[in-house]
Design an enzyme around this catalytic site. Structure first.
Site, PDB file in Angstrom:
ATOM      1  N   ASP A  13       0.828  -1.207   0.000  1.00  8.63           N
ATOM      2  CA  ASP A  13       0.000   0.000   0.000  1.00  8.63           C
ATOM      3  C   ASP A  13       0.868   1.264   0.000  1.00  8.63           C
ATOM      4  OD1 ASP A  13      -2.140  -1.683   0.113  1.00  8.63           O
ATOM      5  OD2 ASP A  13      -2.832  -1.065   2.098  1.00  8.63           O
ATOM      6  N   ASP A  14       0.225   2.390  -0.283  1.00  8.34           N
ATOM      7  CA  ASP A  14       0.819   3.732  -0.160  1.00  8.34           C
ATOM      8  C   ASP A  14       1.919   3.994  -1.186  1.00  8.34           C
ATOM      9  OD1 ASP A  14      -0.886   3.908   2.006  1.00  8.34           O
ATOM     10  OD2 ASP A  14       0.676   3.551   3.489  1.00  8.34           O
ATOM     11  N   HIS A 134      -7.363   3.661   1.195  1.00 10.17           N
ATOM     12  CA  HIS A 134      -6.390   4.126   2.193  1.00 10.17           C
ATOM     13  C   HIS A 134      -7.080   4.166   3.545  1.00 10.17           C
ATOM     14  CE1 HIS A 134      -2.867   6.069   3.733  1.00 10.17           C
ATOM     15  NE2 HIS A 134      -3.450   7.244   3.936  1.00 10.17           N
TER      16      HIS A 134
END
EC number: 3.5.1.-
Length: 311
Positions: A13-14, A134
């Site tokens: 992620d991110d 998110h």
């Protein structure tokens, strides 16, 4: 511990949050453990991350963001229920509190999600392989998960994440606040199954990552969480699972973030710890020994509708 016929997607992620984080994510992908990434299109490094994804042919999805930094849609020019007076999203808990109070306008959620999907296409030249959220905003109730499902169906996105990790409430190693948040995410995810199903979305049979985040990640714990997630699921077909990860070199302020600078989570040593676990040979060797095949989320297209195991 054996998992016959299990295909595991490992999603970082991110992506796009900061160049140092992205550097570590690419290392984990080239090492063969991370198999997909989720891009923050409002991240300060989104453009360079998209270039890395193209250069290395990394399967890339959208990490839809309604909680951190600045928006990319019309809300950035106008007053919006999604934003603080300073023009930033309300935060992980702030957005949830506003939603619970009935202060979030769902049409504005739809506008921002569509703007992020469009921005993704501008950056990558194609649609995302998947869309997740998110801080797990995509499974939130009060209409948000419904809006996500409708928008994804309209944009032709087939895969999402269902962050319902089985048994996460019994993970004694998690601190009480983290365990409480994980249980809330799991509850919201299970409630989102209906809207997601009605709009033709698909997800893996099992999910892990809430219990193995940051300092809590180890090869042993990943396998244990995977075993718990797959327990009692009939193995009549090739099962699928997703491991959520957040590897990378720690951010160094002021670089990084989504317009407000990097948060403490991104600056901590825990990002580097995850990177070490994911790039060390132990985890990959243990997975292979236990019959787990690593794959990208777009490799799951061969899975026929109706094959998924209901939670």
């Amino acid at each position: 511990m054996a998992f016959p016929r299990v295909r595991l997607v490992v999603t970082a992620d991110d992506f796009g949050y900061c160049p140092r984080r992205d550097e570590g994510i690419v290392e984990a992908f080239l090492a063969g453990t991370v198999t997909s990434v989720s891009l923050l299109v409002n991240g300060t490094a989104a453009e360079s991350a998209a270039e890395l994804a193209r250069r290395h042919s990394i399967p890339t999805g959208l990490h839809a963001n309604l909680s951190e930094g600045r928006p990319v849609g019309p809300a950035r020019h106008n007053a919006s229920s999604l934003l603080s007076p300073e023009g930033f999203f309300l935060g992980k808990m702030g957005f949830r509190e506003a939603l619970a109070a009935g202060d979030v306008a769902l049409p504005q959620v739809r506008e921002e999600l569509e703007a992020q999907l469009s921005r993704f296409r501008e950056l990558l030249g194609k649609s995302p392989t998947h869309v997740d959220g998110h801080q797990h905003v995509h499974v939130l109730p009060a209409g948000v998960c419904q809006v996500f499902a409708e928008a994804l169906q309209e944009y032709g996105v087939r895969f999402t994440r269902l962050p319902a990790e089985r048994g996460v409430g019994s993970c004694a190693w998690l601190e009480a606040p983290a365990r409480a948040f994980a249980c809330t995410v799991e509850r919201d995810a299970r409630a989102a199954i209906g809207p997601f199903s009605r709009h033709g979305l698909r997800w893996t049979d099992a999910f892990v990552g809430l219990s193995t985040c940051g300092r809590h990640m180890s090869a042993h714990r990943v396998l244990g969480s995977l075993a718990r997630a797959l327990e009692d699921i009939p193995a009549g077909h090739a099962l699928t699972a997703e491991l959520m990860a957040h590897p990378g070199y720690p951010s160094v302020p002021p670089a990084g973030g989504c317009g407000e600078g990097p948060d403490a989570f991104s600056c901590s040593w825990e990002r580097l710890h995850e990177l070490h676990v994911l790039t060390a040979p132990t985890l990959r060797a243990w997975l292979a020994q236990n019959g787990v095949q690593l794959c990208a989320i777009d490799d799951l297209d061969s899975k026929r509708p109706g094959e998924g195991v209901p939670l």
